[in-house]
Design a protein around this motif. Structure first.
Motif, short mmCIF file in Angstrom:
data_model
loop_
_atom_site.label_atom_id
_atom_site.label_comp_id
_atom_site.label_asym_id
_atom_site.label_seq_id
_atom_site.Cartn_x
_atom_site.Cartn_y
_atom_site.Cartn_z
N ILE A 106 0.85 -1.19 0.00
CA ILE A 106 0.00 0.00 0.00
C ILE A 106 0.89 1.24 0.00
O ILE A 106 0.64 2.20 -0.73
N THR A 107 1.96 1.22 0.79
CA THR A 107 2.87 2.37 0.88
C THR A 107 3.46 2.69 -0.49
O THR A 107 3.51 3.86 -0.89
N LEU A 108 3.89 1.68 -1.23
CA LEU A 108 4.45 1.92 -2.56
C LEU A 108 3.39 2.51 -3.49
O LEU A 108 3.67 3.46 -4.23
N PHE A 109 2.17 1.99 -3.44
CA PHE A 109 1.10 2.54 -4.26
C PHE A 109 0.82 4.00 -3.91
O PHE A 109 0.57 4.82 -4.79
N VAL A 110 0.86 4.34 -2.63
CA VAL A 110 0.62 5.72 -2.20
C VAL A 110 1.75 6.62 -2.70
O VAL A 110 1.50 7.71 -3.24
N ILE A 111 2.98 6.19 -2.56
CA ILE A 111 4.13 7.00 -3.00
C ILE A 111 4.08 7.21 -4.51
O ILE A 111 4.22 8.33 -5.00
N VAL A 112 3.88 6.13 -5.25
CA VAL A 112 3.82 6.24 -6.72
C VAL A 112 2.61 7.10 -7.12
O VAL A 112 2.70 7.91 -8.05
N GLY A 113 1.51 6.94 -6.41
CA GLY A 113 0.33 7.76 -6.70
C GLY A 113 0.59 9.24 -6.48
O GLY A 113 0.20 10.08 -7.30
N ALA A 114 1.29 9.57 -5.39
CA ALA A 114 1.60 10.98 -5.11
C ALA A 114 2.56 11.56 -6.14
O ALA A 114 2.36 12.68 -6.64
N ILE A 115 3.57 10.80 -6.50
CA ILE A 115 4.51 11.25 -7.54
C ILE A 115 3.76 11.40 -8.86
O ILE A 115 3.95 12.39 -9.59
N GLY A 116 2.90 10.43 -9.17
CA GLY A 116 2.11 10.51 -10.40
C GLY A 116 1.20 11.72 -10.42
O GLY A 116 1.06 12.39 -11.45
N GLY A 117 0.58 12.04 -9.30
CA GLY A 117 -0.27 13.23 -9.22
C GLY A 117 0.52 14.51 -9.47
O GLY A 117 0.07 15.41 -10.19
N PHE A 118 1.71 14.58 -8.88
CA PHE A 118 2.56 15.76 -9.09
C PHE A 118 3.00 15.86 -10.55
O PHE A 118 2.93 16.93 -11.16
N LEU A 119 3.45 14.75 -11.12
CA LEU A 119 3.88 14.76 -12.53
C LEU A 119 2.72 15.10 -13.47
O LEU A 119 2.89 15.82 -14.45
N ASN A 120 1.53 14.59 -13.16
CA ASN A 120 0.36 14.93 -13.97
C ASN A 120 -0.02 16.40 -13.85
O ASN A 120 -0.53 17.00 -14.80
N ALA A 121 0.23 16.99 -12.68
CA ALA A 121 -0.04 18.42 -12.50
C ALA A 121 0.86 19.26 -13.42
O ALA A 121 0.48 20.34 -13.86
N ILE A 122 2.04 18.76 -13.70
CA ILE A 122 2.93 19.44 -14.65
C ILE A 122 2.53 19.09 -16.08
O ILE A 122 2.54 19.95 -16.97
N TRP A 123 2.15 17.84 -16.31
CA TRP A 123 1.84 17.34 -17.65
C TRP A 123 0.59 17.97 -18.25
O TRP A 123 0.60 18.40 -19.40
N TYR A 124 -0.52 18.01 -17.50
CA TYR A 124 -1.81 18.43 -18.06
C TYR A 124 -1.79 19.83 -18.69
O TYR A 124 -2.24 19.99 -19.83
N PRO A 125 -1.30 20.86 -18.02
CA PRO A 125 -1.32 22.18 -18.67
C PRO A 125 -0.47 22.23 -19.94
O PRO A 125 -0.87 22.86 -20.93
N SER A 126 0.67 21.57 -19.93
CA SER A 126 1.52 21.57 -21.12
C SER A 126 0.87 20.80 -22.26
O SER A 126 0.92 21.22 -23.42
N MET A 127 0.28 19.65 -21.93
CA MET A 127 -0.37 18.85 -22.97
C MET A 127 -1.54 19.61 -23.57
O MET A 127 -1.77 19.55 -24.79
N SER A 128 -2.28 20.33 -22.75
CA SER A 128 -3.44 21.08 -23.24
C SER A 128 -3.03 22.13 -24.27
O SER A 128 -3.78 22.42 -25.20
N ALA A 129 -1.86 22.70 -24.10
CA ALA A 129 -1.40 23.76 -25.01
C ALA A 129 -0.55 23.23 -26.16
O ALA A 129 -0.28 23.96 -27.11
N LEU A 130 -0.13 21.98 -26.09
CA LEU A 130 0.80 21.44 -27.08
C LEU A 130 0.21 21.41 -28.49
O LEU A 130 0.88 21.73 -29.47
N THR A 131 -1.05 21.04 -28.61
CA THR A 131 -1.67 20.96 -29.93
C THR A 131 -1.66 22.32 -30.61
O THR A 131 -1.37 22.42 -31.80
N SER A 132 -1.94 23.37 -29.86
CA SER A 132 -1.92 24.71 -30.47
C SER A 132 -0.51 25.13 -30.87
O SER A 132 -0.34 25.94 -31.77
N ASP A 133 0.50 24.57 -30.22
CA ASP A 133 1.88 24.84 -30.63
C ASP A 133 2.21 24.15 -31.96
O ASP A 133 3.02 24.65 -32.74
N LEU A 134 1.60 23.00 -32.21
CA LEU A 134 1.95 22.18 -33.37
C LEU A 134 1.05 22.42 -34.58
O LEU A 134 1.48 22.22 -35.71
#
Length: 180
Positions: A106-134
């Motif tokens: 459970i601890t590993l799932f929580v840690i990976v989940g928290a890291i994943g949430g942080f990385l997705n917080a960075i990913w989503y805004p950039s991904m949303s704007a990427l299509t308009s860049d291309l």
């Protein structure tokens, strides 16, 4: 729309983005089923621990989304999307391997989940704007539509495959496949 799709498909970077989103979301579709069954199969796994794993993912996503938007405005979006996807894939694969080898927790799932949430917080805004860049502004609507449609189709197929993979070979393998 047919000529619009041809226009989107004719742009190399949009074609690559469309295929990348399809492949990635095919894997992402596996995750909800695999994580749920994976956590519930662990010692001490129950509805409360599954909720804890889910909160560990969504809380950093909600808390850091604005920070992710700022980061996305300061760094090259395509590189940021790629880097966060690769980092998250490594963590997801480690979670899958831990389950397969009997070392999941459970601890590993929580840690990976928290890291994943942080990385997705960075990913989503950039991904949303990427299509308009291309995309050329003339085909931006078609580009967004094609990428979102392929992403959603892949997510539906992935979720169905997730159930089959979990039922036949186990949650760890489905999580590992998601990371790959």
């Amino acid at each position: 729309m047919n000529s619009g799709l041809k226009a989107v498909w004719s742009v190399r970077n949009l074609r690559i983005l469309l295929l990348a989103r399809f492949i990635s979301n095919l894997g992402n579709g596996l995750a909800p089923v695999a994580i749920s069954f994976g956590v519930l199969a662990l010692p001490g796994g129950n509805g409360k621990t599954l909720s804890l794993v889910m909160v560990a993912n969504f809380l950093p996503l909600a808390l850091f989304a604005l920070v992710g938007g700022v980061i996305g405005d300061r760094l090259p979006r395509a590189a940021l999307v790629g880097a966060t996807d690769i980092l998250l894939a490594i963590f997801v694969m480690s979670n899958g391997l831990a389950l397969i080898t009997g070392n999941g927790s459970i601890t590993l799932f929580v840690i990976v989940g928290a890291i994943g949430g942080f990385l997705n917080a960075i990913w989503y805004p950039s991904m949303s704007a990427l299509t308009s860049d291309l995309a050329d502004p003339k085909i931006l609507q078609e580009s967004n539509s094609a990428i979102m449609l392929s992403s959603n189709i892949a997510m539906i197929i992935g979720t169905s495959l997730g159930g089959v993979i979990v039922a036949t070979v186990g949650a760890g393998w489905a999580i590992l496949l998601d990371g790959i």
